[in-house]
Write a protein that holds these residues in place. Sequence first.
Motif, PDB file in Angstrom:
ATOM      1  N   LEU A 120      52.898  15.296 -30.628  1.00  0.00           N
ATOM      2  CA  LEU A 120      51.778  14.872 -29.944  1.00  0.00           C
ATOM      3  C   LEU A 120      52.132  14.926 -28.611  1.00  0.00           C
ATOM      4  O   LEU A 120      53.187  14.447 -27.867  1.00  0.00           O
ATOM      5  N   LYS A 121      51.270  15.842 -27.777  1.00  0.00           N
ATOM      6  CA  LYS A 121      51.562  16.299 -26.414  1.00  0.00           C
ATOM      7  C   LYS A 121      50.543  15.465 -25.689  1.00  0.00           C
ATOM      8  O   LYS A 121      49.315  15.817 -25.517  1.00  0.00           O
ATOM      9  N   LEU A 122      51.178  14.645 -24.825  1.00  0.00           N
ATOM     10  CA  LEU A 122      50.170  13.962 -23.804  1.00  0.00           C
ATOM     11  C   LEU A 122      50.819  14.288 -22.270  1.00  0.00           C
ATOM     12  O   LEU A 122      50.219  13.437 -21.464  1.00  0.00           O
ATOM     13  N   SER A 123      51.518  15.064 -22.309  1.00  0.00           N
ATOM     14  CA  SER A 123      52.188  15.231 -20.811  1.00  0.00           C
ATOM     15  C   SER A 123      50.945  15.895 -19.919  1.00  0.00           C
ATOM     16  O   SER A 123      50.032  16.340 -20.136  1.00  0.00           O
ATOM     17  N   PHE A 124      51.158  15.745 -18.558  1.00  0.00           N
ATOM     18  CA  PHE A 124      50.453  16.296 -17.562  1.00  0.00           C
ATOM     19  C   PHE A 124      48.934  15.803 -17.627  1.00  0.00           C
ATOM     20  O   PHE A 124      48.217  16.558 -17.511  1.00  0.00           O
ATOM     21  N   ASN A 125      48.994  14.431 -17.621  1.00  0.00           N
ATOM     22  CA  ASN A 125      47.773  13.745 -17.637  1.00  0.00           C
ATOM     23  C   ASN A 125      48.014  12.878 -16.390  1.00  0.00           C
ATOM     24  O   ASN A 125      48.863  12.931 -15.755  1.00  0.00           O
ATOM     25  N   GLN A 126      47.190  11.646 -16.405  1.00  0.00           N
ATOM     26  CA  GLN A 126      47.179  10.656 -15.334  1.00  0.00           C
ATOM     27  C   GLN A 126      47.130   9.444 -15.740  1.00  0.00           C
ATOM     28  O   GLN A 126      46.709   8.502 -15.250  1.00  0.00           O
ATOM     29  N   VAL A 186      54.422   9.624 -35.482  1.00  0.00           N
ATOM     30  CA  VAL A 186      54.374  11.096 -34.939  1.00  0.00           C
ATOM     31  C   VAL A 186      55.624  11.547 -35.712  1.00  0.00           C
ATOM     32  O   VAL A 186      56.705  11.065 -36.011  1.00  0.00           O
ATOM     33  N   GLY A 187      55.152  13.034 -36.348  1.00  0.00           N
ATOM     34  CA  GLY A 187      56.349  13.429 -37.321  1.00  0.00           C
ATOM     35  C   GLY A 187      57.499  14.339 -36.379  1.00  0.00           C
ATOM     36  O   GLY A 187      58.363  14.233 -36.855  1.00  0.00           O
ATOM     37  N   ALA A 188      57.207  14.601 -35.225  1.00  0.00           N
ATOM     38  CA  ALA A 188      58.058  15.463 -34.356  1.00  0.00           C
ATOM     39  C   ALA A 188      58.340  14.977 -32.973  1.00  0.00           C
ATOM     40  O   ALA A 188      58.543  13.861 -32.740  1.00  0.00           O
ATOM     41  N   ASN A 189      57.965  15.686 -31.882  1.00  0.00           N
ATOM     42  CA  ASN A 189      58.135  15.360 -30.696  1.00  0.00           C
ATOM     43  C   ASN A 189      57.077  14.633 -29.953  1.00  0.00           C
ATOM     44  O   ASN A 189      55.946  14.826 -30.566  1.00  0.00           O
ATOM     45  N   LEU A 190      57.279  13.665 -29.161  1.00  0.00           N
ATOM     46  CA  LEU A 190      56.279  12.503 -28.444  1.00  0.00           C
ATOM     47  C   LEU A 190      56.619  12.886 -26.949  1.00  0.00           C
ATOM     48  O   LEU A 190      57.552  12.515 -26.461  1.00  0.00           O
ATOM     49  N   LYS A 191      55.588  13.691 -26.343  1.00  0.00           N
ATOM     50  CA  LYS A 191      55.648  14.138 -24.872  1.00  0.00           C
ATOM     51  C   LYS A 191      54.791  13.310 -24.081  1.00  0.00           C
ATOM     52  O   LYS A 191      53.584  13.431 -24.144  1.00  0.00           O
ATOM     53  N   LEU A 192      55.329  12.434 -23.275  1.00  0.00           N
ATOM     54  CA  LEU A 192      54.299  11.403 -22.248  1.00  0.00           C
ATOM     55  C   LEU A 192      55.044  11.901 -21.016  1.00  0.00           C
ATOM     56  O   LEU A 192      54.643  11.032 -19.854  1.00  0.00           O
ATOM     57  N   SER A 193      55.655  12.969 -20.649  1.00  0.00           N
ATOM     58  CA  SER A 193      56.230  13.330 -19.179  1.00  0.00           C
ATOM     59  C   SER A 193      54.883  13.572 -18.243  1.00  0.00           C
ATOM     60  O   SER A 193      53.804  14.077 -18.635  1.00  0.00           O
ATOM     61  N   TYR A 194      55.333  13.647 -17.295  1.00  0.00           N
ATOM     62  CA  TYR A 194      54.431  14.009 -15.992  1.00  0.00           C
ATOM     63  C   TYR A 194      53.035  13.284 -16.051  1.00  0.00           C
ATOM     64  O   TYR A 194      52.015  13.918 -16.150  1.00  0.00           O
ATOM     65  N   ASN A 195      53.014  12.000 -16.254  1.00  0.00           N
ATOM     66  CA  ASN A 195      52.031  10.968 -15.936  1.00  0.00           C
ATOM     67  C   ASN A 195      52.353  10.304 -14.879  1.00  0.00           C
ATOM     68  O   ASN A 195      53.354  10.272 -14.020  1.00  0.00           O
ATOM     69  N   LEU A 196      51.514   8.992 -14.683  1.00  0.00           N
ATOM     70  CA  LEU A 196      51.756   7.785 -13.812  1.00  0.00           C
ATOM     71  C   LEU A 196      52.283   6.626 -14.236  1.00  0.00           C
ATOM     72  O   LEU A 196      51.793   5.668 -13.968  1.00  0.00           O
ATOM     73  N   SER A 239      59.989  11.614 -19.022  1.00  0.00           N
ATOM     74  CA  SER A 239      60.391  11.923 -17.591  1.00  0.00           C
ATOM     75  C   SER A 239      59.146  12.223 -16.749  1.00  0.00           C
ATOM     76  O   SER A 239      58.013  12.292 -17.114  1.00  0.00           O
ATOM     77  N   TYR A 240      59.683  12.371 -15.608  1.00  0.00           N
ATOM     78  CA  TYR A 240      58.598  12.123 -14.508  1.00  0.00           C
ATOM     79  C   TYR A 240      57.418  11.371 -14.451  1.00  0.00           C
ATOM     80  O   TYR A 240      56.090  11.860 -14.550  1.00  0.00           O
ATOM     81  N   ASN A 241      57.623  10.057 -14.364  1.00  0.00           N
ATOM     82  CA  ASN A 241      56.588   9.065 -14.484  1.00  0.00           C
ATOM     83  C   ASN A 241      57.007   8.233 -13.293  1.00  0.00           C
ATOM     84  O   ASN A 241      57.799   8.449 -12.488  1.00  0.00           O
ATOM     85  N   ARG A 242      56.388   6.926 -13.247  1.00  0.00           N
ATOM     86  CA  ARG A 242      57.104   5.799 -12.258  1.00  0.00           C
ATOM     87  C   ARG A 242      57.617   4.448 -12.781  1.00  0.00           C
ATOM     88  O   ARG A 242      57.461   3.473 -12.446  1.00  0.00           O
ATOM     89  N   LEU A 243      58.006   4.845 -13.996  1.00  0.00           N
ATOM     90  CA  LEU A 243      59.047   3.634 -14.827  1.00  0.00           C
ATOM     91  C   LEU A 243      59.962   3.268 -14.076  1.00  0.00           C
ATOM     92  O   LEU A 243      60.962   3.772 -13.555  1.00  0.00           O
TER      93      LEU A 243
END
Length: 155
Positions: free
Chosen positions: A62-68, A81-91, A112-116
């Motif tokens: 599930l690829k959700l990176s590079f959104n807002q 999710v069966g494999a990778n869960l990608k939430l990088s490069y968001n806000l 990675s690359y969020n504001r947590l």
Amino acid sequence: VWSGSEFSEDGTLTSWQLADCELERLPESFGSVQVSGDLNLEGNLLGRLPDSFGSVRVGGDLKLSFNQLTTLPESFSTIQVGANLKLSYNLLSTLPDSFGEITVPSGRLSLSYNRLSTLPRSFSDLHVFGSLSLFANELKKVPELPHVKGAVKWC
């Protein structure tokens, strides 16, 4: 890049590529999506996900990176999710209180690359059988993560 959908012979959705489509929102009905392979929503303009998103079932990545994305719905903890869960490069500045209920059975969870700046208490219950990436956030510390089997990268 929109590459359409792929279906198996029995009509099962095996892959759905919606990357870089300039999507600003998803309909509430999106929670009924079931994909046996990858669901790629990277590179869109999504600021939030529908409350029903926790009902999505993805057999692959599930690829959700590079959104807002600024927040995730509370239901997100029930996603499968069966494999990778990608939430990088968001806000993302916070995660739902129940985020630790997520299981990533094979692969990696990338935040990675969020504001947590903090993580919810439940985060120590998180089950990841690959690696966990938290670097390039504003975290001062990361709790013990006894159920993460791979490397944890956070600074």
